[in-house]
Design an enzyme around this catalytic site. Structure first.
Site, mmCIF file in Angstrom:
data_model
loop_
_atom_site.group_PDB
_atom_site.id
_atom_site.type_symbol
_atom_site.label_atom_id
_atom_site.label_comp_id
_atom_site.label_asym_id
_atom_site.label_seq_id
_atom_site.Cartn_x
_atom_site.Cartn_y
_atom_site.Cartn_z
ATOM 1 N N CYS A 70 0.844 -1.203 0.000
ATOM 2 C CA CYS A 70 0.000 0.000 0.000
ATOM 3 C C CYS A 70 0.882 1.256 0.000
ATOM 4 O O CYS A 70 1.847 1.339 0.761
ATOM 5 C CB CYS A 70 -0.913 -0.010 1.220
ATOM 6 N N CYS A 74 0.355 4.831 6.975
ATOM 7 C CA CYS A 74 -0.255 4.632 8.296
ATOM 8 C C CYS A 74 0.735 3.882 9.204
ATOM 9 O O CYS A 74 1.120 2.741 8.901
ATOM 10 C CB CYS A 74 -1.564 3.855 8.151
ATOM 11 N N CYS A 77 0.435 0.092 10.269
ATOM 12 C CA CYS A 77 -0.019 -0.922 9.312
ATOM 13 C C CYS A 77 1.119 -1.720 8.681
ATOM 14 O O CYS A 77 2.035 -1.157 8.075
ATOM 15 C CB CYS A 77 -0.871 -0.272 8.237
ATOM 16 N N CYS A 114 -16.282 -9.397 5.828
ATOM 17 C CA CYS A 114 -15.671 -8.101 5.519
ATOM 18 C C CYS A 114 -14.406 -8.315 4.686
ATOM 19 O O CYS A 114 -13.524 -9.082 5.074
ATOM 20 C CB CYS A 114 -15.331 -7.384 6.825
ATOM 21 N N CYS A 145 -19.364 -6.354 3.823
ATOM 22 C CA CYS A 145 -18.684 -5.101 4.139
ATOM 23 C C CYS A 145 -17.383 -5.100 3.342
ATOM 24 O O CYS A 145 -16.750 -6.155 3.210
ATOM 25 C CB CYS A 145 -18.381 -5.048 5.635
ATOM 26 N N CYS A 205 -19.480 1.951 8.276
ATOM 27 C CA CYS A 205 -18.733 1.298 9.353
ATOM 28 C C CYS A 205 -17.497 2.163 9.568
ATOM 29 O O CYS A 205 -16.655 2.284 8.669
ATOM 30 C CB CYS A 205 -18.358 -0.123 8.920
ATOM 31 N N ARG A 277 -18.031 -2.788 17.623
ATOM 32 C CA ARG A 277 -17.289 -4.029 17.339
ATOM 33 C C ARG A 277 -15.975 -4.084 18.118
ATOM 34 O O ARG A 277 -15.137 -3.188 17.990
ATOM 35 C CB ARG A 277 -17.017 -4.138 15.827
#
Ligand code: SAM
Ligand code: DTB
Ligand code: SF4
Length: 330
Positions: A70, A74, A77, A114, A145, A205, A277
């Site tokens: 990616c 972040c 991550c 998800c 999701c 979400c 969640r």
């Protein structure tokens, strides 16, 4: 009454009107955190019982449909290409493999599936494949999701047309702390994507992560920012950082268990009708802490032995915990 609209024409407008006419001020949420724990839990449980069956918890399976590589930065991550982690870059999965994984998760008792992709945002061709995945997973009778990063004009509508139920796009942390954790996109970009998702009638979400080095004030601000979206997200994942080797936050200090439980309670009280969640990081939690999170209003978990790249508790230990607590899986 909250008049903030996440479908305001620009993120700047949404952010500034949010601060002007917020339903929950940061200080009010911080005051929840400062309550004696027993009082806070009692209040959260009361709100929970008014809106949900307190003995029911949804089980949701996760699948990384496109792993690693990616471009975003972040700090938590393992999938960011900027850090040297154990996560290898992989291509977008084949539709039939995703459907097979969803069938397996359904057979194990998951009712929600998800699918996550390590993208800044999807390209047109990629979105086409994802819409096919959504159609086929939806046809299995599961709630769907996806979390694909930032969306461009028209993309949310294509997801809606494919039958998607929820789009996950976390605010992750307080707007004021955001650039300490992520610099490759802005908090306002997140608000913009959430607005696009809302505009086409998809359910939102959106939640966050604890353990990024944020203060209690930052946590309270993040909860207020979520609760003041109008309407609040229907689903609010609260993640406990899974410290991934090689990321800048690999050695981040752990969040105190009670502080995490307080955050769940604050989410429940400020977003009474939302699914809260208990998301990443359960492996590091005791059964007692998880039970406290359910009492504080969490009513969904990530289920099956893998999150996106990190491991998760196995289904046997979850089944045992549900039995011990008398919880029913939905
Ligand atoms: N790339 C998309 C995005 O960022 O929106 C979708 C995938 S991203 C992995 C989805 C969410 O996973 C993030 O918003 C973050 O809340 C959560 N996450 C990622 N790494 C995590 C970690 N190490 N511990 C806890 N939560 C994490
Ligand atoms: C969310 O809030 N947490 C999930 C889901 N939404 C996509 C992701 C957790 C990822 C945990 C770290 C990993 O597996 O890499
Ligand atoms: Fe990319 Fe999402 Fe990971 Fe950020 S959280 S690096 S956007 S996969």
């Amino acid at each position: 009454m909250n008049t903030v609209s996440p479908v305001a024409s620009s993120a700047a407008t949404a952010a500034s009107s949010a601060s002007q006419s917020a339903k929950w001020t940061v200080s009010q949420v911080e005051a929840l955190y400062q309550m004696p724990l027993m009082d806070l839990l009692y209040r959260a449980q009361q709100v929970h019982r008014e809106n949900f069956d307190p003995n029911e918890v949804q089980r949701s399976a996760l699948l990384s449909i496109k792993t690693g590589g990616c471009p975003e930065d972040c700090s938590y991550c393992s999938q960011s290409a900027r850090y040297k982690t154990d996560t290898e870059r992989e291509a977008l999965m084949q539709v039939e493999d995703v459907v097979a994984a969803a069938k397996e998760a359904k057979a194990k008792g998951a009712t929600r599936f998800c699918m996550g992709a390590a993208w800044r945002g999807p390209k047109e061709k990629e979105l086409e494949v994802v819409t096919q995945m959504i159609r086929e997973v939806k046809a299995l009778g599961m709630e769907t999701c996806v979390t694909l990063g930032m969306l461009k004009e028209g993309q949310a509508q294509r997801l809606k047309d494919a039958g998607l139920d929820y789009y996950n796009h976390n605010l992750d942390t307080d707007a004021e702390f955001y650039d300490k954790v992520i610099t490759s996109h802005k908090h306002s970009d997140r608000i913009d994507t959430i607005a696009q998702v809302r505009e086409v009638g998809l359910k939102v979400c959106s939640g966050g992560i604890l353990g990024l080095g944020e203060s209690r004030r930052n946590r309270a601000a993040m909860i207020a920012q979520l609760a003041n979206l109008n309407p609040p997200p229907e689903s609010v994942p609260i993640n406990n950082l899974v410290a991934m080797p090689g990321t800048p936050l690999a050695t981040s200090e752990k969040v105190d268990s009670f502080e995490f439980v307080r955050t769940i309670a604050a989410a429940r009280i400020t977003m009474p009708k939302s699914f809260v969640r208990l998301s990443a990081g359960r492996e590091a939690m005791s059964q007692e802490m998880q039970a406290m999170c359910f009492f504080a209003g969490a009513n969904s978990i990530f289920y099956c032995d893998k999150l996106l790249t990190a491991s998760n508790l196995d289904i046997n230990s979850d089944q045992l915990l549900f039995e011990k607590l008398g919880l029913r899986a939905i």
